[in-house]
Design a protein around this motif. Structure first.
Motif, PDB file in Angstrom:
ATOM      1  N   ALA A  61       0.854  -1.192   0.000  1.00 45.17           N
ATOM      2  CA  ALA A  61       0.000   0.000   0.000  1.00 45.17           C
ATOM      3  C   ALA A  61       0.885   1.236   0.000  1.00 45.17           C
ATOM      4  CB  ALA A  61      -0.927  -0.005   1.214  1.00 45.17           C
ATOM      5  N   VAL A  62       0.918   1.954  -1.109  1.00 40.63           N
ATOM      6  CA  VAL A  62       1.780   3.123  -1.283  1.00 40.63           C
ATOM      7  C   VAL A  62       1.014   4.386  -0.883  1.00 40.63           C
ATOM      8  CG1 VAL A  62       3.086   4.501  -2.956  1.00 40.63           C
ATOM      9  CG2 VAL A  62       3.065   2.001  -3.124  1.00 40.63           C
ATOM     10  N   THR A  63       1.698   5.298  -0.182  1.00 41.90           N
ATOM     11  CA  THR A  63       1.117   6.579   0.192  1.00 41.90           C
ATOM     12  C   THR A  63       1.902   7.716  -0.473  1.00 41.90           C
ATOM     13  OG1 THR A  63       2.529   6.884   2.137  1.00 41.90           O
ATOM     14  CG2 THR A  63       0.487   5.630   2.439  1.00 41.90           C
ATOM     15  N   SER A  64       1.271   8.896  -0.559  1.00 40.17           N
ATOM     16  CA  SER A  64       1.971  10.064  -1.096  1.00 40.17           C
ATOM     17  C   SER A  64       3.199  10.394  -0.255  1.00 40.17           C
ATOM     18  CB  SER A  64       1.037  11.270  -1.156  1.00 40.17           C
ATOM     19  OG  SER A  64       0.056  11.108  -2.151  1.00 40.17           O
ATOM     20  N   GLY A  65       3.095  10.176   1.047  1.00 43.24           N
ATOM     21  CA  GLY A  65       4.237  10.429   1.921  1.00 43.24           C
ATOM     22  C   GLY A  65       5.431   9.561   1.567  1.00 43.24           C
ATOM     23  N   PRO A  71      13.418  10.576  -2.475  1.00 45.50           N
ATOM     24  CA  PRO A  71      14.800  11.017  -2.684  1.00 45.50           C
ATOM     25  C   PRO A  71      15.783  10.517  -1.639  1.00 45.50           C
ATOM     26  CG  PRO A  71      13.296  12.823  -3.113  1.00 45.50           C
ATOM     27  CD  PRO A  71      12.470  11.720  -2.526  1.00 45.50           C
ATOM     28  N   LYS A  72      15.295  10.210  -0.430  1.00 47.69           N
ATOM     29  CA  LYS A  72      16.187   9.757   0.634  1.00 47.69           C
ATOM     30  C   LYS A  72      16.179   8.246   0.824  1.00 47.69           C
ATOM     31  CE  LYS A  72      15.680  14.088   3.217  1.00 47.69           C
ATOM     32  NZ  LYS A  72      15.285  14.720   4.511  1.00 47.69           N
ATOM     33  N   SER A  73      15.293   7.561   0.116  1.00 44.36           N
ATOM     34  CA  SER A  73      15.160   6.115   0.287  1.00 44.36           C
ATOM     35  C   SER A  73      15.248   5.432  -1.067  1.00 44.36           C
ATOM     36  CB  SER A  73      13.829   5.773   0.967  1.00 44.36           C
ATOM     37  OG  SER A  73      13.635   4.372   1.002  1.00 44.36           O
ATOM     38  N   GLY A  74      16.214   4.551  -1.236  1.00 45.46           N
ATOM     39  CA  GLY A  74      16.432   3.952  -2.538  1.00 45.46           C
ATOM     40  C   GLY A  74      15.861   2.564  -2.721  1.00 45.46           C
ATOM     41  N   ALA A  75      15.253   1.996  -1.671  1.00 43.71           N
ATOM     42  CA  ALA A  75      14.821   0.607  -1.759  1.00 43.71           C
ATOM     43  C   ALA A  75      13.744   0.411  -2.818  1.00 43.71           C
ATOM     44  CB  ALA A  75      14.330   0.124  -0.405  1.00 43.71           C
ATOM     45  N   ASN A  76      12.782   1.315  -2.867  1.00 45.68           N
ATOM     46  CA  ASN A  76      11.641   1.168  -3.767  1.00 45.68           C
ATOM     47  C   ASN A  76      11.761   2.075  -4.992  1.00 45.68           C
ATOM     48  OD1 ASN A  76      10.249  -0.721  -2.127  1.00 45.68           O
ATOM     49  ND2 ASN A  76       9.473   0.942  -0.846  1.00 45.68           N
ATOM     50  N   PRO A 121       8.883  -0.380 -14.923  1.00 43.47           N
ATOM     51  CA  PRO A 121       8.308  -1.078 -13.768  1.00 43.47           C
ATOM     52  C   PRO A 121       8.338  -0.194 -12.526  1.00 43.47           C
ATOM     53  CG  PRO A 121       9.971  -2.419 -14.904  1.00 43.47           C
ATOM     54  CD  PRO A 121      10.097  -1.024 -15.436  1.00 43.47           C
ATOM     55  N   ILE A 122       7.437  -0.446 -11.606  1.00 45.79           N
ATOM     56  CA  ILE A 122       7.536   0.131 -10.270  1.00 45.79           C
ATOM     57  C   ILE A 122       7.780  -1.012  -9.290  1.00 45.79           C
ATOM     58  CG2 ILE A 122       6.136   2.156 -10.767  1.00 45.79           C
ATOM     59  CD1 ILE A 122       3.780   0.797  -9.380  1.00 45.79           C
ATOM     60  N   VAL A 123       8.424  -0.705  -8.166  1.00 45.04           N
ATOM     61  CA  VAL A 123       8.756  -1.725  -7.171  1.00 45.04           C
ATOM     62  C   VAL A 123       8.327  -1.238  -5.801  1.00 45.04           C
ATOM     63  CG1 VAL A 123      10.600  -3.033  -6.059  1.00 45.04           C
ATOM     64  CG2 VAL A 123      10.698  -2.603  -8.525  1.00 45.04           C
ATOM     65  N   VAL A 124       7.534  -2.068  -5.111  1.00 42.12           N
ATOM     66  CA  VAL A 124       7.012  -1.750  -3.781  1.00 42.12           C
ATOM     67  C   VAL A 124       7.371  -2.895  -2.845  1.00 42.12           C
ATOM     68  CG1 VAL A 124       4.995  -1.089  -2.424  1.00 42.12           C
ATOM     69  CG2 VAL A 124       5.065  -0.563  -4.876  1.00 42.12           C
ATOM     70  N   ASN A 125       8.330  -2.661  -1.958  1.00 42.11           N
ATOM     71  CA  ASN A 125       8.710  -3.652  -0.941  1.00 42.11           C
ATOM     72  C   ASN A 125       8.916  -5.045  -1.522  1.00 42.11           C
ATOM     73  OD1 ASN A 125       8.664  -1.681   1.039  1.00 42.11           O
ATOM     74  ND2 ASN A 125       6.517  -2.052   1.566  1.00 42.11           N
ATOM     75  N   GLY A 126       9.719  -5.115  -2.575  1.00 41.45           N
ATOM     76  CA  GLY A 126      10.098  -6.396  -3.162  1.00 41.45           C
ATOM     77  C   GLY A 126       9.158  -6.925  -4.213  1.00 41.45           C
ATOM     78  N   ALA A 533      16.322   1.137 -10.701  1.00 42.65           N
ATOM     79  CA  ALA A 533      17.178   0.557  -9.662  1.00 42.65           C
ATOM     80  C   ALA A 533      16.384   0.455  -8.371  1.00 42.65           C
ATOM     81  CB  ALA A 533      18.427   1.404  -9.449  1.00 42.65           C
ATOM     82  N   TYR A 534      16.630  -0.605  -7.602  1.00 37.50           N
ATOM     83  CA  TYR A 534      15.928  -0.808  -6.339  1.00 37.50           C
ATOM     84  C   TYR A 534      16.711  -1.836  -5.536  1.00 37.50           C
ATOM     85  CZ  TYR A 534      14.310  -4.900  -8.955  1.00 37.50           C
ATOM     86  OH  TYR A 534      14.268  -6.049  -9.708  1.00 37.50           O
ATOM     87  N   SER A 535      16.287  -2.085  -4.313  1.00 35.32           N
ATOM     88  CA  SER A 535      16.950  -3.107  -3.508  1.00 35.32           C
ATOM     89  C   SER A 535      15.923  -3.988  -2.817  1.00 35.32           C
ATOM     90  CB  SER A 535      17.894  -2.479  -2.473  1.00 35.32           C
ATOM     91  OG  SER A 535      17.171  -1.748  -1.507  1.00 35.32           O
ATOM     92  N   VAL A 536      16.291  -5.236  -2.629  1.00 34.40           N
ATOM     93  CA  VAL A 536      15.480  -6.206  -1.903  1.00 34.40           C
ATOM     94  C   VAL A 536      16.407  -6.933  -0.926  1.00 34.40           C
ATOM     95  CG1 VAL A 536      13.981  -8.231  -2.044  1.00 34.40           C
ATOM     96  CG2 VAL A 536      13.953  -6.527  -3.894  1.00 34.40           C
ATOM     97  N   ALA A 537      16.052  -6.908   0.348  1.00 33.78           N
ATOM     98  CA  ALA A 537      16.848  -7.561   1.387  1.00 33.78           C
ATOM     99  C   ALA A 537      18.310  -7.120   1.328  1.00 33.78           C
ATOM    100  CB  ALA A 537      16.747  -9.086   1.260  1.00 33.78           C
ATOM    101  N   GLY A 538      18.513  -5.827   1.058  1.00 34.23           N
ATOM    102  CA  GLY A 538      19.854  -5.263   1.076  1.00 34.23           C
ATOM    103  C   GLY A 538      20.661  -5.444  -0.188  1.00 34.23           C
ATOM    104  N   ARG A 539      20.117  -6.112  -1.194  1.00 31.88           N
ATOM    105  CA  ARG A 539      20.834  -6.329  -2.450  1.00 31.88           C
ATOM    106  C   ARG A 539      20.259  -5.412  -3.526  1.00 31.88           C
ATOM    107  NH1 ARG A 539      21.412 -11.977  -6.008  1.00 31.88           N
ATOM    108  NH2 ARG A 539      23.404 -11.429  -6.989  1.00 31.88           N
ATOM    109  N   GLU A 540      21.129  -4.681  -4.219  1.00 32.21           N
ATOM    110  CA  GLU A 540      20.676  -3.751  -5.253  1.00 32.21           C
ATOM    111  C   GLU A 540      20.471  -4.484  -6.576  1.00 32.21           C
ATOM    112  OE1 GLU A 540      22.046   0.328  -7.643  1.00 32.21           O
ATOM    113  OE2 GLU A 540      23.239  -0.398  -5.937  1.00 32.21           O
ATOM    114  N   TYR A 541      19.403  -4.093  -7.270  1.00 31.07           N
ATOM    115  CA  TYR A 541      19.071  -4.668  -8.575  1.00 31.07           C
ATOM    116  C   TYR A 541      18.869  -3.554  -9.604  1.00 31.07           C
ATOM    117  CZ  TYR A 541      18.024  -8.946  -5.926  1.00 31.07           C
ATOM    118  OH  TYR A 541      18.091 -10.035  -5.098  1.00 31.07           O
ATOM    119  N   ILE A 542      19.162  -3.884 -10.842  1.00 35.14           N
ATOM    120  CA  ILE A 542      18.847  -3.040 -11.994  1.00 35.14           C
ATOM    121  C   ILE A 542      17.903  -3.848 -12.885  1.00 35.14           C
ATOM    122  CG2 ILE A 542      19.737  -1.731 -13.955  1.00 35.14           C
ATOM    123  CD1 ILE A 542      20.776  -0.665 -11.328  1.00 35.14           C
TER     124      ILE A 542
END
Length: 567
Positions: A61-65, A71-76, A121-126, A533-542
């Motif tokens: 569930a994605v929020t506007s916040g 910009p400060k969080s690269g996971a998603n 693609p978009i990525v939300v928590n894996g 680019a995103y990360s899952v469980a600490g591993r970065e993916y392209i």
């Protein structure tokens, strides 16, 4: 470093740009038009969901916040431009210029939809959500495991009547309030439950029988799903609109042709100005900022005298109301198909030593336009990033050769901006074309308006560029020449990298500071979609889609490739 894997080639290839515009556009039509129709067409019953894996238990569930904090969080990767600025910049740096040579594929996921593939693609928590092109009147929204490429569910929609100009494409989805949103070629806005893939609601946003279509990725801000209209080759009136996230009910609509002063007679009613790519949001100032397409008819302006506002423009609206805030018109009274179709980006720039909030757009004219984000006033145009020849010469019956051609410069391909280098990375194309006009024809609802052609010049220049432009000066930092016109998109990362794809199948990583190629991998089909680019469980993916491109007849495919550093 160079890698490759085999992949099947397309069964059918169409060469765009070597045909008259009127012929090319007809090639893209999926169904026959219904001239003069007044009721919306298309399936109202919705789509079909197939569950291929386990139920999604991640919080999707994605929020506007969450998007504002991007910009400060690269996971998603939560919206098509990664953030509301459309920066396509990832703060991740696990993959960097020093180790990108060790990047390897971890998944080559096939979607089963082999056609012109332009999704971000978009990525939300894996969990990855991506849209497919239309194949056999069907297009899909797919949920995948973002680390393995395993399909979790597929929502398939069957298109009704549609008319398309530039391939059966879809550029991506948006997520909010527990749903994922997609647009369809027959003008539906659909909300699908992000966990189950079940349809939540569907709204009709326009009438496809008149030439409207939807190819963009929507975006979400507060309680609104924000969309624009495609289809500028038909005699229609472009618009941007906001829909309620929970119900799909329209909140406001802004029409992009101004009937007051800049159009002769009633030509504004069919004046084009469609909006092909996803708007950006300046949340601090409450602005929605986007680029608009060409006036209609395209290369013949005799029946639409005037500047033809707000076509070929960067436009800002008050996002809560849809009321005009400001505009900057890049090309007045366009008769060259030099519409503004690349995504607008937001960044700060320097003016006389002071920091100024700015918006930028990569034009088909081969200039990157930078305007003041608060007023719309032009700050600067960049140095040309592609070749220019006979620009703004009037098309004639005999024809005039010009650069850029009708594709640009920059086409829809979204640039990326790095706050580390203060450079924007722009894809471009050099296609020498002959522009001709013919006797004008009347505007008939549901029919392409004749009277214009543009053709590639046989044996003329046909190549591409990837260019780094300093936004504080407009100067070119570096310019890489590519063997084919570039169409797809760019990704910049804090690892001092710029990723992009080529029509010949190569997926490239460049040094962001120098443009030196550091790595490439061949996916066997045109890489004509923007990477993420995103990360899952600490591993970065392209990740990037590889499926070719209708307009430039690059080889088709159906895959999404996911890369990570070898363990």
């Amino acid at each position: 470093m160079t890698n490759s894997i085999p992949s099947s080639r397309l069964a059918r290839r169409l060469r765009a740009g070597v045909l008259p515009a009127t012929v090319l556009l007809c090639l893209g039509m999926a169904h026959t038009a219904f001239a003069g129709a007044t009721e919306a067409a298309g399936s109202e019953t919705g789509g079909k969901t197939e569950v291929a894996g386990k139920t999604i238990t991640a919080n999707v569930a994605v929020t506007s916040g969450m998007i504002e904090a991007a910009p400060k969080s690269g996971a998603n990767w939560l919206v098509t431009g990664r953030d509301y600025d459309n920066s396509r910049f990832s703060p991740l740096k696990q993959i960097n210029a020093g180790n990108v040579a060790h990047l390897t594929p971890v998944a080559i996921a096939q979607t089963g939809f082999t056609a012109s593939f332009e999704t971000t693609p978009i990525v939300v928590n894996g969990i990855m959500y991506l849209t497919t092109p239309m194949v056999n009147d069907k297009q899909a929204l797919v949920a995948m495991n973002a680390a393995t490429g395993a399909t979790l569910w597929t929502y398939t929609y069957t298109d009704g009547t549609n008319q398309i100009c530039c391939g059966p494409v879809n550029r991506g989805a948006a997520a909010a309030d527990g749903n994922v949103f997609m647009l369809t070629l027959d003008d539906k806005l659909i909300a699908v439950d992000a966990a189950t893939g079940r349809q939540a609601w569907m709204s009709t946003v326009a009438d496809p029988r008149y030439g409207y279509s939807e190819t963009m990725a929507p975006t979400v801000y507060k309680n609104m799903v924000l969309i624009g209209s495609a289809g500028g080759e038909w005699p229609i009136r472009g618009f941007v609109a906001a829909y309620d996230v929970k119900t799909g009910k329209k909140i406001w609509q802004f029409n992009t042709t101004n009937k007051e002063k800049s159009w002769s007679g009633d030509s504004w009613k069919t004046g084009g100005g469609t909006v092909w790519t996803t708007p950006t949001v300046d949340a601090k100032r409450g602005l929605l900022i986007f680029a608009t397409g060409n006036p209609n008819p395209d290369l013949n302006g005799a029946s639409r005298l005037g500047d033809n506002l707000y076509t070929d423009s960067i436009v800002a609206l008050h996002v809560d109301t849809g009321k005009l805030a400001w505009y900057y018109q890049e090309v007045k009274h366009d008769v060259w198909d030099y519409d503004a179709v690349s995504n607008v980006l937001l960044f700060d720039t320097k003016v006389n030593g002071k920091t100024v909030p700015a918006a930028g757009e990569a034009g088909k004219t081969a200039w990157f336009y930078i305007v003041n984000r608060e007023t719309g006033k032009l700050i600067r145009k960049s140095e040309p990033f592609d070749k220019q020849k006979n620009m703004f010469a009037q098309p004639t019956l005999a024809g005039v050769q010009m650069l850029p051609g009708a594709n640009g410069g920059a086409e829809w391909s979204p640039p990326a901006f790095s706050p580390l280098t203060h450079e924007v990375y722009v894809l471009g194309m050099n296609q020498l074309m002959t522009f001709s006009n013919e006797k004008d024809s009347p505007a008939i609802p549901g029919q392409i308006r004749l009277g214009s052609t543009f053709k590639n010049v046989p044996h003329g220049v046909q190549d591409g560029t990837l260019t780094a432009i300093n936004v504080d000066s407009g100067k070119i930092a570096w310019n890489d020449h590519m063997p084919q016109p570039m169409m797809g998109g760019a990704l910049a990362t804090a690892g001092n990298l710029v990723f992009t794809g080529e029509g010949n199948g190569w997926f490239d990583a460049m040094d962001a500071k120098t443009g030196k190629r550091l790595w490439r991998f061949n996916l066997g089909a045109g890489v004509n979609a923007p990477p993420i680019a995103y990360s899952v469980a600490g591993r970065e993916y392209i990740a990037v889609a590889a499926g070719g491109n209708f307009q430039l007849s690059y080889p088709y495919g159906d895959t999404v490739a996911i890369f990570a550093l070898s363990k």
